[in-house]
Design a protein around this motif. Structure first.
Motif, mmCIF file in Angstrom:
data_model
loop_
_atom_site.group_PDB
_atom_site.id
_atom_site.type_symbol
_atom_site.label_atom_id
_atom_site.label_comp_id
_atom_site.label_asym_id
_atom_site.label_seq_id
_atom_site.Cartn_x
_atom_site.Cartn_y
_atom_site.Cartn_z
ATOM 1 N N GLN A 15 110.163 127.082 -31.337
ATOM 2 C CA GLN A 15 108.957 127.912 -31.283
ATOM 3 C C GLN A 15 107.747 127.051 -30.929
ATOM 4 O OE1 GLN A 15 108.332 130.168 -34.819
ATOM 5 N NE2 GLN A 15 106.506 131.184 -34.044
ATOM 6 N N THR B 17 99.069 132.276 -24.257
ATOM 7 C CA THR B 17 100.221 132.757 -23.493
ATOM 8 C C THR B 17 101.480 132.022 -23.931
ATOM 9 O OG1 THR B 17 98.868 133.342 -21.582
ATOM 10 C CG2 THR B 17 101.208 132.952 -21.168
ATOM 11 N N LYS C 267 103.555 132.795 -27.220
ATOM 12 C CA LYS C 267 104.422 133.977 -27.237
ATOM 13 C C LYS C 267 105.775 133.722 -26.575
ATOM 14 C CE LYS C 267 100.301 136.784 -26.665
ATOM 15 N NZ LYS C 267 99.530 137.581 -25.688
ATOM 16 N N LYS D 204 109.296 131.165 -25.290
ATOM 17 C CA LYS D 204 110.302 130.230 -25.805
ATOM 18 C C LYS D 204 110.972 129.521 -24.629
ATOM 19 C CE LYS D 204 113.826 133.863 -26.246
ATOM 20 N NZ LYS D 204 113.214 134.764 -25.328
#
Length: 124
Positions: A59, A101, A104, A106
């Motif tokens: 993440q 941006t 959000k 991965k």
């Protein structure tokens, strides 16, 4: 900052009329500008000190290094382009639009940046 304040305090009235007040006002503006720069530097230092290297690299978050096919990003403080070895990194604050941006996304996701389509190849 202290020098500007001391100079403003020491300036004496002259026969030139408003010269004293103008000089004093200009010195105060310089002092205020220096105080603002100091505050901004202290704010960046606090943010940099709060970055904890992430254990979970799946993440994206504060302290993440986001590698793409073209551009590499470091999310921390906004310090512009940084060269390390033969690689370039764009350092961005977590509040920057590109960071918002990236937060959000991965690994494997794609996104647009400066009219380029980038793919996230690695998060460190």
């Amino acid at each position: 900052m202290e020098t500007a304040q001391a100079a403003a305090n020491e300036e004496e009235k002259s026969s030139a009329g408003d010269k004293y007040e103008t000089t004093r006002a200009m010195m105060q503006i310089e002092r205020d500008k220096a105080a603002g720069q100091l505050e901004e530097g202290l704010k960046l230092k606090r943010v940099a000190g709060s970055i904890i290297p992430q254990i979970n690299n799946s993440q994206i978050g504060l302290g993440s290094l986001v590698m793409t096919n073209t551009v590499h990003f470091y999310i921390g403080i906004s310090a512009g382009k940084v060269e390390i070895g033969n690689q370039s990194f764009l350092t961005v604050s977590a509040q920057a639009p590109i960071a918002l941006t990236l937060l959000k996304l991965k690994q494997g996701d794609s996104f647009m940046f400066n009219k380029l389509k980038l793919s996230i190849s690695e998060i460190a």
